[in-house]
Design an enzyme around this catalytic site. Sequence first.
Site, short mmCIF file in Angstrom:
data_model
loop_
_atom_site.label_atom_id
_atom_site.label_comp_id
_atom_site.label_asym_id
_atom_site.label_seq_id
_atom_site.Cartn_x
_atom_site.Cartn_y
_atom_site.Cartn_z
N CYS A 162 19.38 41.58 42.88
CA CYS A 162 20.24 41.07 41.97
C CYS A 162 21.45 41.24 42.50
O CYS A 162 22.90 41.68 41.70
CB CYS A 162 20.03 42.41 41.28
SG CYS A 162 18.03 42.29 40.15
N GLU A 313 22.81 55.30 39.52
CA GLU A 313 23.95 55.33 40.21
C GLU A 313 25.29 55.98 39.60
O GLU A 313 26.12 55.93 40.10
CB GLU A 313 24.22 53.51 38.80
CG GLU A 313 25.60 53.05 38.95
CD GLU A 313 25.83 51.67 37.98
OE1 GLU A 313 27.06 50.80 38.61
OE2 GLU A 313 24.51 51.27 37.49
N PHE A 399 16.86 44.76 43.85
CA PHE A 399 15.15 44.79 44.58
C PHE A 399 15.22 45.24 46.61
O PHE A 399 15.88 44.23 46.55
CB PHE A 399 14.09 43.95 43.70
CG PHE A 399 13.51 44.06 42.37
CD1 PHE A 399 14.03 45.65 41.86
CD2 PHE A 399 12.17 43.36 42.02
CE1 PHE A 399 13.32 45.90 40.62
CE2 PHE A 399 12.26 44.10 41.21
CZ PHE A 399 12.90 45.22 39.80
#
Length: 411
Positions: A162, A313, A399
Amino acid sequence: MTKKIVVTGMGATSPLGGTAPESWAGLLAGVSGTRTLEHEWVAKYELPVTFAAEAKVRPEEVLERPVAKRLDPSSQFALISAMEAWEDAGRPDVAPERLGVDFATGIGGVWTLLDAWDTLRERGPRRVLPMTVPMLMPNAAAAAVSMHFEARAFARTVASACASSTESIVNAYDHLQAGYADVVIAGGTESAIHPITVASFSSMQALSRRNDDPAHASRPYSVDRDGFVMGEGAASLVLETEEHALARGARIYAELAGGGVTADSYHITANDPEGRGASRAVNRALAQAGASPDDVTHINAHATSTPVGDPSEYVALREVFGDRIHSIPVSATKASTGHLLGGTGALEAVFSILAIRDRQAPPTINITEMDPAIPLQVKGEPQPLGDGAQLVISNSFGFGGHNAVAAFRSY
C-alpha cells in the site's frame, strides 16, 4: 545542485469519478464510492464481505477495445490516468530519451493470472493466452504507460504493497534530481477486487463487514471502525524540473518538495505500534523539503479504518509534531474512496495537491464518534487552510513494513 521538482499534470480514475476533477468534486461533496458488489461470484463463493469501492467508470468505456484486450484491468486504469495527466500537463514537448515512467502496483495483474489458471484447469494449456505473462507481470502498467508515450529514459516499477505509488512518486523526485530525465510520469494502480483477495483479506479480519451499510463501512478514526474497504483505480502525476516546466510555459500546480521512504522490519502485516518507521519517513520527507514540522499545514493520512492501524499512525505523527498535531487539519480520504492498495498513494497525492490549490482539506466522512485515543483535527466537512504558504504531507504504509511519505508545497 538541488532542483525544484514541480507538478504540471494530474489524472485519476477512482471510485468517486472517472477523472481527477470528478474524483475531487465527489470527495469534497462527501460522497462514498463504496457499493454492494453486483457479481455472481459473490454468492457463488459465499464471500463474507459483499461490497467494495469499485472504479466508477469502467476502463472499457474509455479505452479502445484492441488496446484494452492486451492489458490487465490494473494496466488499463494506469493508462487511463496517465493519458489524462499528460493532456492536463499540455502534452509536454520532451525528447523520448528524457521522459521517464515511475509507476507502481501492489498486486498487479491478479485478474489475468487467476483467469488463466481457470482456463488451464478447465480447457487445457493450448487455450491459455500467449499474452498472459506480459499482462500479469507487476511491471506491465509501467511498460504500457512508457510505450504509449514513447518514454525511453526508464520505466520503473515499485511493488511495496500500500506504500507503492507514494514510493514511486518519491523515486520520480530522486530520478529528476539525479538528471535521469526532464519529465516523469509517476503514479500507481490497482484492480484487485477479486474473490481470492476479498476472501483472503476477510480471513485475516482486515475488511469491514458492514454488508448492510456499505456506504458507511470505511470510517477511519471512528470508535466503531471494523476494517478497511477494498478500492480500485489509478492516479498519475506529470512531474518536471522547474527549469523544463518554465521553459515550455507550463501551468504549475505545486512543488513536489521531498519524500521519505523507510522500513519497519517489524511484522509482515502489522505496523510498528510505536510508529518508528513511519515517523522517520515523515522526518526524511521534511528534511528533503528543507522544512520543519511547524511548516506543515495539512496531512492526508494513511488511515485505513482498521482498529490497529489508525492509532499507530497517530503515534508516529505525535512523535514528529508533538502537541501541534492536534491543531493540523487532517483528512482520511479512504473513508470516501476505499483503499486502492498500490494505487492509493497516487490518488491521495492528487488530493493533496488539489487541497493546496483550493486551500481546503477534504472532509472525512462516516465518523460517528471520534476515537478518544486519536485526538486529531478531523472533520466531516472541508477545512479551510488559510492564505499563507502551504506544505502538505501524504502518508502511505504497506504490508511488509513499507513506509513512504511525499511532501507537496504551494508554488
